[in-house]
Design an enzyme around this catalytic site. Structure first.
Site, PDB file in Angstrom:
ATOM      1  N   THR A 117       0.812  -1.217   0.000  1.00  0.00           N
ATOM      2  CA  THR A 117       0.000   0.000   0.000  1.00  0.00           C
ATOM      3  C   THR A 117       0.846   1.268   0.000  1.00  0.00           C
ATOM      4  OG1 THR A 117      -1.510   1.296   1.377  1.00  0.00           O
ATOM      5  CG2 THR A 117      -0.152  -0.277   2.529  1.00  0.00           C
ATOM      6  N   TYR A 141      -1.386  -0.095  10.011  1.00  0.00           N
ATOM      7  CA  TYR A 141      -1.695  -0.757   8.745  1.00  0.00           C
ATOM      8  C   TYR A 141      -0.504  -0.637   7.793  1.00  0.00           C
ATOM      9  CZ  TYR A 141      -3.641  -1.273   4.061  1.00  0.00           C
ATOM     10  OH  TYR A 141      -3.848  -1.629   2.756  1.00  0.00           O
TER      11      TYR A 141
END
Ligand code: UDP
Length: 327
Positions: A117, A141
């Site tokens: 990501t 995350y």
């Protein structure tokens, strides 16, 4: 037919990847614990229910299907939740991925496509984020995904695990045929929340902060259509099959849109008002994440075809009105 093990194949991006793989002549084998995924979304190949924390089950599935490669989508992926429950993110994402990587290596499956990501980059004011930008994630995350990238590099050095890492920007849209689409419960992502607000399924959208250092004060993101994203995964798989070695690619369009701009485009596409209110910033959000993804274009030959905001929102709107999954 060549089996490809798709973790998270019952989820939003994974289900679209299964469709793209099947279309390219592979058999996508979904491995999913159905905590956030939907069995109804598994339409293009066999389904094996299982958790990445279950090493015995993983070993069994590798032995049964002898996949030629892994596409690893399964992960917890919400920034807000990662801020409040970092332990879950480290355990599920990092320990789970380590189990998967070890099971793949033990089974001799040495081609691995990983969904990472842009959240691994963190805030870099007005810098075009290319693959060499330092990774300084602002939340657990992003940090968990960066850690998995590091594990892959170590396993390449020790065990010749070839990997393609895709760092996604903001994924939106849905399969234009309506076979699969985005359906999270609870939903946290901007585009589906906005469509819910438009057709009255929720009271309204809250815009998380209008005091960012951007022209209209709201966060800027680079939105990419899920179908374009998964096409890149098939190209990444081909790259590994051709023995081109491990590589990192950003997947974005290079164009950024603010939250207010997404709202304006949604009004235009749906011809409906977007009820919204202004709220405080969401912890862990970066000001601006826009990709400088020339590498995927030059090296993989990847060209996004459906990634205009209009097409993403209208594909998502069509799915939103007609599609959903049941537990
Ligand atoms: N956002 C918002 N309201 C919402 C959900 C998201 O204003 O209810 C904003 C969020 O702050 C971010 C952008 O929309 O700037 C995209 O957020 P999303 O959760 O869709 O993806 P992320 O960027 O976290 O991967």
């Amino acid at each position: 037919m060549t089996n490809i093990l798709v973790t998270g194949g019952a989820g939003y991006i994974g289900s679209h990847a299964c469709k793209a793989l099947a279309r390219a002549g592979y058999t996508p084998v979904t491995y999913d614990n159905l905590i956030t995924g939907w069995q109804d979304a598994v339409k293009f190949g066999p389904f094996e229910q299982g958790d990445l924390l279950d090493q015995v089950r993983l070993k069994e599935v590798f032995a049964k299907y002898q996949p030629a490669a892994v596409m690893h989508f399964a992960a917890l992926s919400q920034v807000g939740e990662a801020m409040s429950q970092p332990g879950r993110y480290w355990r599920n994402n990092v320990t789970g991925s380590l189990n998967l990587i070890e099971a793949a290596v033990d089974a001799g499956c040495l081609n691995f496509v990983f969904s990472s990501t842009c959240a691994t980059y963190g805030d870099h004011d007005n810098v075009v984020l290319d693959e060499n930008t330092p990774q300084e994630p602002l939340n657990a995350y992003g940090a968990s995904k960066r850690a998995i990238e590091e594990i892959l590099r170590d396993f390449e050095a020790a065990h010749e695990l070839n990997h393609v890492i895709f760092r996604y920007f903001n994924v939106a849209g849905a399969d234009p045929d309506g076979e699969v689409g985005e359906f999270h419960r609870p939903e946290t992502h901007l585009v589906p929340l906005m469509l819910d607000a438009i057709d009255g399924k929720r009271d309204g959208l809250t815009v998380f902060g209008t005091d960012y250092d951007t022209p209209d004060g709201t966060c800027i993101r680079d939105y990419v259509h899920v179908c374009d994203l998964v096409d890149a995964h098939v190209l990444g798989l081909n790259w590994l099959e051709q023995g081109k070695g491990s590589r990192v690619f950003n997947l974005g369009t290079g164009s950024g849109f603010s939250v207010m701009e997404v709202i304006d485009h949604s009004k235009a596409v749906t011809n409906r008002e977007v009820p919204y209110s202004i709220g405080p910033r969401r912890a862990g959000d970066c000001t601006k994440l826009v990709s400088g993804s020339v590498r995927a274009n030059k090296e993989l030959g990847w060209t996004p075809k459906r990634s205009t905001l209009e097409t993403m929102i209208s594909d998502a709107w069509r799915w939103h009105q007609n599609g959903h999954y049941e537990k």
